[in-house]
Design an enzyme around this catalytic site. Sequence first.
Site: not given
Ligand code: EPZ
Length: 415
Positions: A16-17, A86, A110, A115-116, A118-119, A302, A324, A394
């Site tokens: 999926k991801n 998201r 969420c 889950r900001p 900003d990056l 996950d 995370i 999902r």
């Molecule tokens: C991906 O989400 C996955 N989703 C998530 O899986 C997974 O939990 C996550 O990566 C971490 O491995 C998909 O791939 C569709 P991140 P993503 O940006 O990219 C912080 C599932 O169950 N952050 O890597 O949205 C954030 O808050 C889902 O299949 C910022 O601070 O996650 C988190 O603490 C749930 N600013 C950390 O980074 C930003 O701009 C990692 O989040 C972006 C993220």
Amino acid sequence: MGKSQLKGTVKIGGSKNASLPIMAASLLTDSECRIHKVPDLKDIRTMIGILECLGKTIVFDNGTLIINSKKNKSFVAPYRLVRTMRASFCCLGPLLAKRTKAKVALPGGCVIGPRPVDLHIKGLRQLGAQISIEKGYCLAQAKRLEGANIYLGGVFGSSVLATANVLMAATLAEAETLIEHAACEPEIESLANFLKKMGAQIKGEGTPTLKIKGVKSLSGCEFEVIPDRIEAGTFIAASLATKSSLNLQGADASHLRSVIDTAKRIGADINIDGNSSISVKPAKRLNPVNITTLPYPGFPTDLQAQFMACLCLADGISLITEKIYPDRFMHVAELNRMGASVQRNGPYAIIEGKHELFGAEVMASDLRASAALVIAALSAKGRTQVARVYHIDRGYEKIEDKLKKLGAKIERRKQ
Ligand code: EPZ
């Protein structure tokens, strides 16, 4: 209806991801993209809906997506769809790069924690985009993006979808982009391989440093999505919790090293046959272990809930540290309703293993929590009813059919 002894082989589906950002990448071209081994999940259907809003015509049949482009194209990804998933936000980068402007709804709250984005915004601004937030939408525009050196590390380390967004945008930018502290997840490597098949020039995928040389245009391609390592890890957890021997067909063991290592520490005997089959033989007694979730190649967040369900049956005290999503513990109270003994304190969960869990009525709060409750139910004495199980659709394709084939006593009831 608990205490299921599972047996046999389960086929692991496409990821999926990996599929979601690859589908968004189809926005970088007007020509046809054919993507195989895409799982039929609610989130995939949502992304299809968003791409259709953005001027794509899509045929989805038997795991293959055929994506083409209509003449008139909108650049708005509406809130009514983005709020349900998201990952839709990763349409922003490719839309901006290909159509010079984009209007994508900001994803809302969420249950697994803040889950900001900003990056994502920081990286696209460094590529020269003008970005503003208005009425809950992210508005972005840029005549042509310009390559840049971008550091994408955040408070919790790398970001998977921020890396995807910036990587996709950089493929059509002027000159060269360097992304440092990029996510190394196999899903990002799969996305980079898809983009390279479209004609993108990328180096370093799977490492924290990505180098992208911008090109004028990208063409369509044919591609196969990688297996779902989280689905595979979920079945490894189910095998441990139910003390069942399972064979996972079509899983990629090289994406599961931290998971396999953890399962072995808990007591599993794991054999990898070639690169597409994993056999799991659990021990009679489960060892307590400490798990810390980290960006890839660390232990995936996950799978935190699913492995917590196993450790609820371990012979001693385990500690889980969630690095995370520090608030990702909605499943704790529900597991405790089944007789588990889990205490949460901030990003830590202390699990005192019990000899047995008991069936109860429980409520799923999110995708991976629902998988953990199903695993706990399979190993519990008596009957469990998991409400709000729609969360599981999902991310898991026909999970009750797969479990039934392995001998589980499970059925889906309309609520
Ligand atoms: C991906 O989400 C996955 N989703 C998530 O899986 C997974 O939990 C996550 O990566 C971490 O491995 C998909 O791939 C569709 P991140 P993503 O940006 O990219 C912080 C599932 O169950 N952050 O890597 O949205 C954030 O808050 C889902 O299949 C910022 O601070 O996650 C988190 O603490 C749930 N600013 C950390 O980074 C930003 O701009 C990692 O989040 C972006 C993220």
